[in-house]
Design an enzyme around this catalytic site. Structure first.
Site, PDB file in Angstrom:
ATOM      1  N   ASP A  31       0.722  -1.160  -0.142  1.00  0.00           N
ATOM      2  CA  ASP A  31      -0.052   0.089   0.064  1.00  0.00           C
ATOM      3  C   ASP A  31       0.985   1.084  -0.114  1.00  0.00           C
ATOM      4  O   ASP A  31       2.003   1.164   0.347  1.00  0.00           O
ATOM      5  CB  ASP A  31      -0.824   0.007   1.281  1.00  0.00           C
ATOM      6  CG  ASP A  31      -1.786   1.255   1.312  1.00  0.00           C
ATOM      7  OD1 ASP A  31      -2.518   1.373   0.021  1.00  0.00           O
ATOM      8  OD2 ASP A  31      -2.058   1.820   2.211  1.00  0.00           O
ATOM      9  N   ASP A  33      -0.355   5.165   0.723  1.00  0.00           N
ATOM     10  CA  ASP A  33      -0.671   5.875   1.811  1.00  0.00           C
ATOM     11  C   ASP A  33      -0.507   5.396   3.192  1.00  0.00           C
ATOM     12  O   ASP A  33      -1.309   4.476   3.450  1.00  0.00           O
ATOM     13  CB  ASP A  33      -1.898   6.830   1.506  1.00  0.00           C
ATOM     14  CG  ASP A  33      -2.228   7.472   0.139  1.00  0.00           C
ATOM     15  OD1 ASP A  33      -1.474   8.559   0.278  1.00  0.00           O
ATOM     16  OD2 ASP A  33      -2.944   7.172  -0.671  1.00  0.00           O
ATOM     17  N   ASP A 233      -1.538  -0.507   6.142  1.00  0.00           N
ATOM     18  CA  ASP A 233      -1.510   0.047   7.455  1.00  0.00           C
ATOM     19  C   ASP A 233      -3.110   0.006   7.806  1.00  0.00           C
ATOM     20  O   ASP A 233      -3.238   0.468   8.797  1.00  0.00           O
ATOM     21  CB  ASP A 233      -1.224   1.412   7.336  1.00  0.00           C
ATOM     22  CG  ASP A 233      -2.219   2.328   6.555  1.00  0.00           C
ATOM     23  OD1 ASP A 233      -2.314   1.814   5.262  1.00  0.00           O
ATOM     24  OD2 ASP A 233      -2.582   3.500   6.784  1.00  0.00           O
TER      25      ASP A 233
END
Length: 353
Positions: A31, A33, A233
């Site tokens: 990922d 961001d 995250d």
């Protein structure tokens, strides 16, 4: 590979790996961001860790629910940050939703776009015609993707007009929030909810992004990964997407998810591994050992007593992440760790979280 002898449905503690994760898996599905960067700036240790993983032979692919930018733009940004990347290394939810729409409407169909250039480029790649008005003749679909902080309110109204009269509705993703340099801001899911409210809930969008199958399909098609490791995250997109795809995952604590949320994760939100940041790719992961109801990792022992998590250390100077892993074992194994959760306050204070 990383399940520590547990099936995915029965995971009650983080897994262990004797080898560095960058050696145990051939491809990292990263990922962006909250993992590689936040607000356009590289997250601490990300550039160095990814460079080392790549030099060791691990293929790096960047899988993002953010549909705002094109793969070319994302790759250029990563390269500027010191993470060399090409457009082919980037997979976006815009690409996944464009494929989904193209599978369901005639080639060349006009599609109302509520989002950024990444979405328009992905639609054209699939032979569809991006348009700006709900009043276009023969409108086949309306699609929402992240339009950035400058998305005009009128664009949401345009989507509402189309959805209200029954035009098929799609969304690149429904992440309610997105991390940035100044904190957590509203994501595409928040804009989707605006349209839902404006139309009185008359329709539900078909969603392509993580954690849903279209995004996993797009990623597999574009990367050809044989032993992938999802790195993210967010529990409800990255980790659940890995769970749904039947692959292992690494949660890093540099974005949306904090330790308190991790401890109360439902089974489909429990990562295979957890680490502080992307340096976790470069090392093995310690095993969490269950012993008589206690969970031991790296000198930390976690248990449940009186509805609370208890954490003890055999000496000073231990790695706090091992304490987190031990706490995960205790929390995930306890029947009281569901919606109500366990009192983790004192245990987290012990770790400085």
């Amino acid at each position: 590979m990383g399940d520590g002898g547990q099936g995915r449905q029965g995971r009650n503690r983080p897994g262990g790996s004797a080898r560095a994760l960058s050696e145990a898996y051939d491809t990292a599905l990263l990922d962006l961001d909250g993992v590689v960067y936040a607000g356009g700036e590289a997250i601490a240790h990300a550039v160095e860790a990814l460079g080392t993983a790549r030099a060791g032979g691990m293929h790096l692919a960047y899988v993002t629910n953010n549909a705002l930018r094109t793969p070319d733009a994302v790759a250029a940004h990563l390269t500027e940050l010191g993470v060399p990347a090409e457009a082919g290394d980037v997979i976006t939810s815009a690409q996944a939703v464009a494929r989904l729409i193209a599978d369901e409407v005639p080639a060349g169909s006009p599609v109302l776009v509520i989002g950024g250039e990444g979405l328009r480029v992905a639609l054209r790649e699939r032979g569809l015609e991006p348009v700006e008005s709900a009043d276009v003749d023969g409108l086949a679909a309306v699609v929402q993707g992240n339009g950035g902080p400058e998305l005009p309110w009128g664009r949401l109204a345009e989507a509402s007009y189309a959805v209200a009269r029954g035009v098929p509705w799609y969304a690149s993703n429904t992440d309610l929030t997105i991390p940035g340099a100044r904190g957590i801001g509203p994501g595409n899911g928040a804009a989707v909810e605006v349209v839902r409210i404006a139309t009185g809930g008359v329709a539900e969008p078909k969603v392509a992004g993580k954690p849903l199958p279209p995004m996993h399909r797009e990623t597999v098609l574009r990367t050809g990964a044989q032993r992938p490791l999802v790195v993210g995250d967010r529990l409800d997109t990255d980790i659940e997407g890995a769970f749904n795809g039947g692959v292992d995952s690494l949660l890093v604590l540099t974005g949306v998810t904090n330790v308190a949320q991790l401890l109360t994760a439902v089974p489909e939100h429990r990562p295979t591994y957890v680490d502080a940041d992307l340096r976790g790719l470069l090392v093995g992961q310690p095993e969490v050992v269950e012993a008589g109801g206690d969970f031991v990792c790296g000198g930390w022992t976690a248990s449940v007593s009186g509805g609370a998590l208890v954490l003890e250390a055999e000496r000073d100077g231990l790695d706090v992440m091992d304490g987190v892993r031990a706490l995960c074992g205790a929390a995930w194994s306890d029947a009281g760790a569901g919606a109500c959760g366990l009192d983790a306050g004192k245990a987290l204070e012990r770790l400085g979280w």
